[in-house]
Design an enzyme around this catalytic site. Structure first.
Site, PDB file in Angstrom:
ATOM      1  CD  GLN A  36      -8.308  -3.978  -2.710  1.00 20.19           C
ATOM      2  OE1 GLN A  36      -9.116  -4.595  -2.244  1.00 20.19           O
ATOM      3  NE2 GLN A  36      -8.334  -3.025  -3.492  1.00 20.19           N
ATOM      4  CE  LYS A  64      -8.506   0.538  -1.443  1.00 22.77           C
ATOM      5  NZ  LYS A  64      -9.068   0.683  -3.035  1.00 22.77           N
ATOM      6  CB  CYS A 100      -3.662   1.840  -9.704  1.00 26.52           C
ATOM      7  SG  CYS A 100      -4.636   3.165  -9.713  1.00 26.52           S
ATOM      8  CG  ASP A 102      -1.190  -1.868  -0.115  1.00 25.57           C
ATOM      9  OD1 ASP A 102      -2.204  -1.839   0.727  1.00 25.57           O
ATOM     10  OD2 ASP A 102      -1.158  -1.646  -1.441  1.00 25.57           O
ATOM     11  CG  HIS A 132      -2.514   0.436  -5.893  1.00 27.30           C
ATOM     12  ND1 HIS A 132      -2.238   1.806  -5.579  1.00 27.30           N
ATOM     13  CD2 HIS A 132      -3.620   0.249  -6.281  1.00 27.30           C
ATOM     14  CE1 HIS A 132      -3.311   2.550  -6.048  1.00 27.30           C
ATOM     15  NE2 HIS A 132      -4.080   1.760  -6.426  1.00 27.30           N
TER      16      HIS A 132
HETATM   17  C1  LIG Z   1      -3.736  -2.760  -2.786  1.00 27.05           C
HETATM   18  C2  LIG Z   1      -3.939  -1.298  -2.816  1.00 27.05           C
HETATM   19  N1  LIG Z   1      -3.060  -0.309  -2.202  1.00 27.05           N
HETATM   20  C3  LIG Z   1      -3.158   0.990  -2.296  1.00 27.05           C
HETATM   21  C4  LIG Z   1      -4.464   1.752  -2.720  1.00 27.05           C
HETATM   22  C5  LIG Z   1      -4.710   3.124  -2.861  1.00 27.05           C
HETATM   23  O1  LIG Z   1      -5.257   3.501  -1.914  1.00 27.05           O
HETATM   24  P1  LIG Z   1      -6.049   4.718  -1.780  1.00 27.05           P
HETATM   25  O2  LIG Z   1      -6.320   5.124  -2.938  1.00 27.05           O
HETATM   26  O3  LIG Z   1      -7.150   4.923  -0.810  1.00 27.05           O
HETATM   27  O4  LIG Z   1      -4.949   5.743  -1.046  1.00 27.05           O
HETATM   28  C6  LIG Z   1      -5.417   0.715  -3.358  1.00 27.05           C
HETATM   29  C7  LIG Z   1      -6.683   1.297  -3.796  1.00 27.05           C
HETATM   30  O5  LIG Z   1      -6.908   1.765  -4.933  1.00 27.05           O
HETATM   31  C8  LIG Z   1      -5.045  -0.772  -3.354  1.00 27.05           C
HETATM   32  O6  LIG Z   1      -5.892  -1.597  -3.706  1.00 27.05           O
END
Ligand SMILES: Cc1ncc(COP(=O)(O)O)c(C=O)c1O
Lengths: 118, 404
Positions: free
Chosen positions: B202, B225, B362, B199, B120
């Site tokens: 998900q 999430k 993203c 990370d 991401h």
């Molecule tokens: C795998 C992953 N990492 C990071 C993010 C970023 O999360 P946040 O927007 O809650 O900071 C997301 C969500 O969009 C994501 O799916």
């Protein structure tokens, strides 16, 4: 609510002015980073009059139809008048209500035309 | 609590969109919130709103107690060794920015960072910032055409200059479940000093994640999430590594003493939580974890696995659709209708009450790698059911008919 009128479908699936123009005077581009749309337009100008226009795009039906119709409407117009084109002109051509989330699609063509000054 | 009836407990899901029953399949972007989570936030503001760690009065004590209880819930949920290893942030993005800027302080020119092509943007851009500032090198583990990571030559990417390996557990586009434990183990065999960041934004809402078992040094995720509110996230780190970290933000709550010349930092975790935190959000997050625990994370996982298999089978029968990513996957399915832009697909689905995501989610690098401009993404959570899948399939047939 139906955004996908037969006119929009026709223009987006078989745009009459799709493709690259050889010997054009202007190549203008615009991108919509939030959906990954990518637009390039080509304008051919003689004696300050737009005599041909075409485009290449990776975009949704709304953005392609808007681009195709607007470029069609530019033929025969003065290149100097491009600045005067407004969002309403695009909406009049599309003849649908554009929700706020689709505005970026419909008006991508205006972003491309805006770059002519720079 | 019963997963079959869960949908009734999420008030937002009972509404109609464009005259149709809402089918919410955008769970990877954010999950919906059960009534109990909403109630716990209202309860805080109605009955014990107060700042934490500061006042010596009844309300402040209750707020502090509730806030700190959630830290323990999070620690238990991910199997952290100690409650002090849990730091509340604004979200995954802030957690990753914190790590990149704080860890990066100690890096030297030409030090290396390993990411993957399916990260991401939040796990790419902060590293690019620090790489530019310090002259670091970023290397990417490649994604294979089947949507899995190419780890055959992992060893060739890693050397004594590698400082960080930071990777996504479950891809937010392809649903790929990466073998993070194996990757971290192999990376540390070559260079034991590598810091491993995962990370789990998900994965942790949908499957058991045991941070000690996957051998991570830090993990990051977001409350929103996993049934919790927006504006709350977690940074978990091994205590001895947290001790070496420079605070990201300075200010109130994170100090032991401040003089004109210098500041002594507070103990961990307060050291990393400068300013008034999102107290209501953290309390709501605690209720969300309770809710997940009541149903059971394994129960949630098998329910979603069932739905995902069901959806994959149905969608694969539609010859006008191209699905991306591996067969073995979490509850995330990205696809395209041939010849139709993802935006148009989601707009027509929305006309039918179905919420999916379209775009590049993203992940520009991943989309470029797969040579696609954008995708449509359907993602599941515990409250989805077979009817939702069937509505999606009907909707996709309608889209195809319109654009044929
Ligand atoms: C795998 C992953 N990492 C990071 C993010 C970023 O999360 P946040 O927007 O809650 O900071 C997301 C969500 O969009 C994501 O799916």
């Amino acid at each position: 609510m139906n955004d996908y009128t037969s006119q929009i479908l026709d223009y987006s699936q078989n745009p009459p002015n799709y493709g690259k123009l050889e010997n054009c005077n202007y190549t203008l581009t615009a991108k919509n980073p939030s959906c990954g749309d990518d637009l390039t337009i080509f304008l051919k100008v003689e004696n300050k009059i737009i005599i041909d226009a075409s485009f290449l795009a990776d975009g949704c039906a709304i953005s392609k139809a808007a681009t195709s119709m607007l470029l069609e409407s530019l033929i025969g117009k003065e290149i100097g008048k491009i600045e005067n084109i407004k969002k309403e002109d695009v909406l009049n051509l599309l003849q649908i209500d554009i929700s706020s989330t689709r505005e970026k699609c419909a008006f991508l063509i205006l972003d491309a035309l805006d770059t002519i000054a720079s | 609590m019963n997963i079959v009836n869960a949908k009734n407990e999420f008030p937002i899901l009972s509404q109609k969109i464009n005259g149709k029953d809402l089918v919410y399949l955008d769970n990877s972007a954010t999950s919906q919130k059960p009534q109990v989570v909403i109630d716990s936030i209202v309860d805080y503001y109605t009955n014990y709103n107060s700042n934490v760690h500061r006042g010596i009065h009844t309300l402040a004590e209750k707020a502090t107690e509730k806030y700190e209880e959630v830290r323990q819930k999070v620690a238990d949920f991910i199997n952290a060794k100690s409650v002090n290893e849990i730091i509340f942030t604004k979200g995954t993005t802030e957690s990753l920015n914190f790590l990149a800027s704080s860890l990066g302080k100690n890096f030297q020119k030409d030090d290396e960072i390993i990411l993957t092509e399916m990260e991401h943007h939040s796990n790419i851009v902060p590293w690019q910032f620090i790489a530019k500032e310090k002259g670091l090198i970023i290397k990417y583990i490649e994604v294979k055409p089947d949507g899995t990571l190419d780890i055959e030559n992992l060893e060739s990417l890693i050397n004594k200059k590698t400082k960080i390996i930071s990777l996504i557990h479950v891809s937010n586009v392809l649903g790929t479940i990466n073998p993070v434990e194996k990757i971290i183990k192999r990376a540390k065999l070559i260079n034991p000093d590598i810091i491993a960041i995962v990370d789990i934004a998900q994965s942790v809402p949908h499957m058991k994640v045991n941070v000690q078992k996957i051998k991570a040094d830090f993990v990051v995720f977001s409350a929103h999430k996993m049934l919790g509110p927006t504006g709350v996230g977690v940074l978990w780190g091994k205590y001895d590594l947290l001790e070496k970290l420079h605070p990201f933000l300075g200010g109130g709550s994170m100090i032991a003493s401040v003089t004109k010349e210098k500041t002594l930092f507070a103990e961990i975790p307060q050291r990393f939580e400068a300013g008034t935190p999102n107290i209501a959000g953290v309390i709501g997050f605690g209720t969300a974890i309770d809710y997940i625990n009541k149903i059971g994370i394994d129960e949630i996982n098998s329910h979603e696995q069932h739905l995902t298999k069901y959806a994959m089978e149905q969608i694969k029968q539609l010859d006008f659709i191209e699905i991306y990513g591996p067969n073995e996957r979490a509850g995330i399915i990205s696809f395209n209708i041939k010849g139709v832009h993802s935006h148009d697909v989601s707009a027509v689905l929305d006309n039918n009450g179905i919420a999916v995501r379209s775009g590049h989610h993203c992940t520009d690098i991943l989309h470029n790698k797969l040579n696609i401009n954008s995708t449509v993404r359907a993602s599941f959570y515990l409250y989805n059911n077979e009817n939702d899948v069937e509505q999606l399939v009907l909707g996709l047939k309608k889209v195809n008919k319109i654009f044929k």
